[in-house]
Design a protein around this motif. Sequence first.
Motif, short mmCIF file in Angstrom:
data_model
loop_
_atom_site.label_atom_id
_atom_site.label_comp_id
_atom_site.label_asym_id
_atom_site.label_seq_id
_atom_site.Cartn_x
_atom_site.Cartn_y
_atom_site.Cartn_z
N UNK B 33 -22.85 66.91 -46.75
CA UNK B 33 -23.30 65.63 -46.19
C UNK B 33 -24.72 65.32 -46.67
N UNK B 48 -20.30 61.84 -46.97
CA UNK B 48 -19.82 63.21 -46.94
C UNK B 48 -18.86 63.45 -48.09
N UNK B 95 -20.86 72.12 -43.71
CA UNK B 95 -20.06 72.72 -42.64
C UNK B 95 -18.84 73.39 -43.26
N UNK B 97 -15.78 73.53 -41.73
CA UNK B 97 -14.62 72.72 -41.41
C UNK B 97 -15.06 71.29 -41.19
N UNK B 98 -14.11 70.37 -41.20
CA UNK B 98 -14.46 69.01 -40.79
C UNK B 98 -14.29 68.91 -39.28
N UNK B 99 -14.21 67.74 -38.80
CA UNK B 99 -13.82 67.48 -37.42
C UNK B 99 -14.68 68.20 -36.39
N UNK B 100 -15.94 67.78 -36.37
CA UNK B 100 -16.86 68.22 -35.33
C UNK B 100 -17.28 69.68 -35.43
N UNK B 101 -17.09 70.28 -36.59
CA UNK B 101 -17.63 71.61 -36.80
C UNK B 101 -19.16 71.50 -36.94
N UNK B 102 -19.84 72.59 -36.64
CA UNK B 102 -21.29 72.59 -36.71
C UNK B 102 -21.77 72.32 -38.12
N UNK B 103 -22.70 71.39 -38.25
CA UNK B 103 -23.33 71.13 -39.53
C UNK B 103 -24.67 71.87 -39.58
#
Lengths: 113, 114
Positions: B33, B48, B95, B97-103
């Motif tokens: 990102x 992203x 990150x 994973x996608x979908x609200x994984x920790x960046x």
Amino acid sequence: GDSVTQTEGLVTLTEGLPVMLNCTYQTIYSNPFLFWYVQHLNESPRLLLKSFTDNKRTEHQGFHATLHKSSSSFHLQKSSAQLSDSALYYCALSVISYNVLYFGSGTKLTVEP
Amino acid sequence: GPKVLQIPSHQIIDMGQMVTLNCDPVSNHLYFYWYKQILGQQMEFLVNFYNGKVMEKSKLFKDQFSVERPDGSYFTLKIQPTALEDSAVYFCASSLQPNQDTQYFGPGTRLLVL
């Protein structure tokens, strides 16, 4: 559109007093993820807390927050501030997407002796 | 914890020149990102990137912007040509994973366009 509001730009308080930093969000999606990131001087923002469960308290490193979907809020709290808590705190929102974070404007917390 | 590095930390260039901002993400991460933060304002999502492709981009991601990660090396943001309004701090994040994984964020590159 999706957005986050942090009403306090600057918060100054004395060591030992409780901390509460406000965060409200706006989204049409029913399952938002909320995050608190902290950025100390000359460091990278790092994740402090995250939650997607309604009315469940999330805790980490003495801080806690509860996602309240009814009021679209995710306020950050700590019972007793420490000098080392002085930093920038960002609330962020993520909804249906490839993990796009929508950040609030940030709150600069200064803890004084 | 996992670290994201950004090179350079500061860059000053003349308007109209090209600039490349480099990001060394966490080694096993797959999603990358860029965010932009103008002085005194909030961080805003730019783009992203996954598996060699842009997945999403915001309206801030102008035609003059491009991203790539050739052969698993740096994840780069190129601006060509630069404009005065490109002056900002640019944060890279990654990150697993996608979908609200920790960046995980880098420390930012401070770009000043004169």
